[in-house]
Design a protein around this motif. Sequence first.
Motif, mmCIF file in Angstrom:
data_model
loop_
_atom_site.group_PDB
_atom_site.id
_atom_site.type_symbol
_atom_site.label_atom_id
_atom_site.label_comp_id
_atom_site.label_asym_id
_atom_site.label_seq_id
_atom_site.Cartn_x
_atom_site.Cartn_y
_atom_site.Cartn_z
ATOM 1 N N LEU A 1 0.774 -1.392 0.197
ATOM 2 C CA LEU A 1 -0.189 0.134 0.060
ATOM 3 C C LEU A 1 0.825 1.109 0.140
ATOM 4 O O LEU A 1 1.788 1.290 0.813
ATOM 5 C CB LEU A 1 -0.840 0.136 1.247
ATOM 6 C CG LEU A 1 -1.790 1.068 1.541
ATOM 7 C CD1 LEU A 1 -3.233 0.541 2.205
ATOM 8 C CD2 LEU A 1 -1.090 2.177 2.613
ATOM 9 N N SER A 2 0.633 2.103 -0.721
ATOM 10 C CA SER A 2 1.221 3.227 -0.678
ATOM 11 C C SER A 2 0.346 4.732 -0.225
ATOM 12 O O SER A 2 -0.674 4.781 -0.558
ATOM 13 C CB SER A 2 1.905 3.535 -2.269
ATOM 14 O OG SER A 2 0.856 3.897 -3.097
ATOM 15 N N THR A 3 1.074 5.543 0.655
ATOM 16 C CA THR A 3 0.342 6.283 1.269
ATOM 17 C C THR A 3 1.269 7.719 1.770
ATOM 18 O O THR A 3 2.307 7.527 1.593
ATOM 19 C CB THR A 3 -0.182 5.875 2.563
ATOM 20 O OG1 THR A 3 -0.864 6.863 3.285
ATOM 21 C CG2 THR A 3 0.838 5.521 3.677
ATOM 22 N N LYS A 4 0.476 8.768 1.725
ATOM 23 C CA LYS A 4 1.381 9.983 2.375
ATOM 24 C C LYS A 4 0.354 10.488 3.332
ATOM 25 O O LYS A 4 0.569 11.677 3.846
ATOM 26 C CB LYS A 4 1.714 10.970 1.360
ATOM 27 C CG LYS A 4 0.796 11.678 0.602
ATOM 28 C CD LYS A 4 1.139 12.752 -0.254
ATOM 29 C CE LYS A 4 1.992 12.222 -1.478
ATOM 30 N NZ LYS A 4 1.068 12.109 -2.848
ATOM 31 N N ALA A 5 -0.413 9.638 3.773
ATOM 32 C CA ALA A 5 -1.423 10.064 5.105
ATOM 33 C C ALA A 5 -1.126 9.305 6.293
ATOM 34 O O ALA A 5 0.068 8.441 5.994
ATOM 35 C CB ALA A 5 -2.756 10.078 4.674
#
Length: 387
Positions: free
Chosen positions: A142-146
Amino acid sequence: MKVTTLSLAKRVEELLKLKRTMLSRLESRLSRREIEVAKKDHHARRKPRPCGMTIHTGIGCNLGCLYCYVPDMGFPLKPSPYPLSGEQLVYALLFNPYFVPGPQGTLLAFGSVTEPFLRETKERAIEYLKYAHEYLGNPQQLSTKATLSDDELDRFAKNVDPNINILVTIVTLRYAKILEPNAPSPEERIVFAEKLAKRSINVTLFMRPIIPGITDKEAENILAKAREHGIRSVVLGSLRVTPGILRRLEASGIVDINEIKRRLPRAPRSSRDQVTVMENDLKERIARIARRLGLHVLPSSCSANVWSHRLWCYACKWGPCGDLSNAIEVSVDDIVAAAEILGCDKPRVNIKKWLVGLRCKRITRRPDVIAVWLETLIRRSVRVLTY
Ligand code: SF4
């Protein structure tokens, strides 16, 4: 894991049977309307790339990152959870002829056309991760910036694939407020990454997109901070631009737009045309710094997925990825036996290093479905033709 002639063919047989069994199990739980919606969804049709299948946890994104191509693809700026329930998503994937279930099946990538942990979509994301893990067991990333609150993180950790790889995006510390106006600060993301690492969840720094003149200049700082907070691996990725992205970056006043244009192999041809900026020199420079700081440099996000699940893959030019001791050995007889079960009549097989050529006299399944199944199970590039 070594695979014998029998076991590759047997695995194909068992996985096809498993798909049928699980579909009928879900049919007894879902309403007719829910099944119809799931069957029509693009997760039920889309062909995965060698790097896996992207799972949409929501539609739209309101983080407003200036380098983002999501608005140019026609997605709204107001996010909403993806309309399928967890069980419907699983049904859609199982219905997809290309999808291979199981721990060595299709790689799943959550969060490609939206941020999965937006306030509006994070519950759906957690639901999808949980259902995909419980029903299917495929490798997840999973990729996130949150970020998630501690309670949400508890729930998340309890329900997901324990070997999931979470890619935490950071491309600038200095200009985040301008380039990613509505996202949590990079410092908050690093603290979140540290919390993941402390829970033994695989976490990777996602330095994508590298913005020339910004990310490369800050790389040492970003990598050192990541290392200090328990991150051990990094994926470096290029910037892709559309005319809209070029305009937004130029209007920010902090990006050297001429440098980006100088690195373009061609100008974007339409508002949706994404062109990859040539950044190999920057990537090599950043990779050298990362290695010096003790970070493992991975060539792509799917490579992070393969790595954390102790798999091995050479399905594209970026490989080999993962643990070579887990490379699956295959022979001509392996492929012949598996291809016959997949609907290839009188298969002729040619193996050249990591490339597999398969020719069939007649085919009862679509050739690209046979290719994707074999590619997924042996993690090599497969080409299928008729003769
Ligand atoms: S070889 Fe590596 S980069 Fe290529 S598809 Fe496999 S895991 Fe991904």
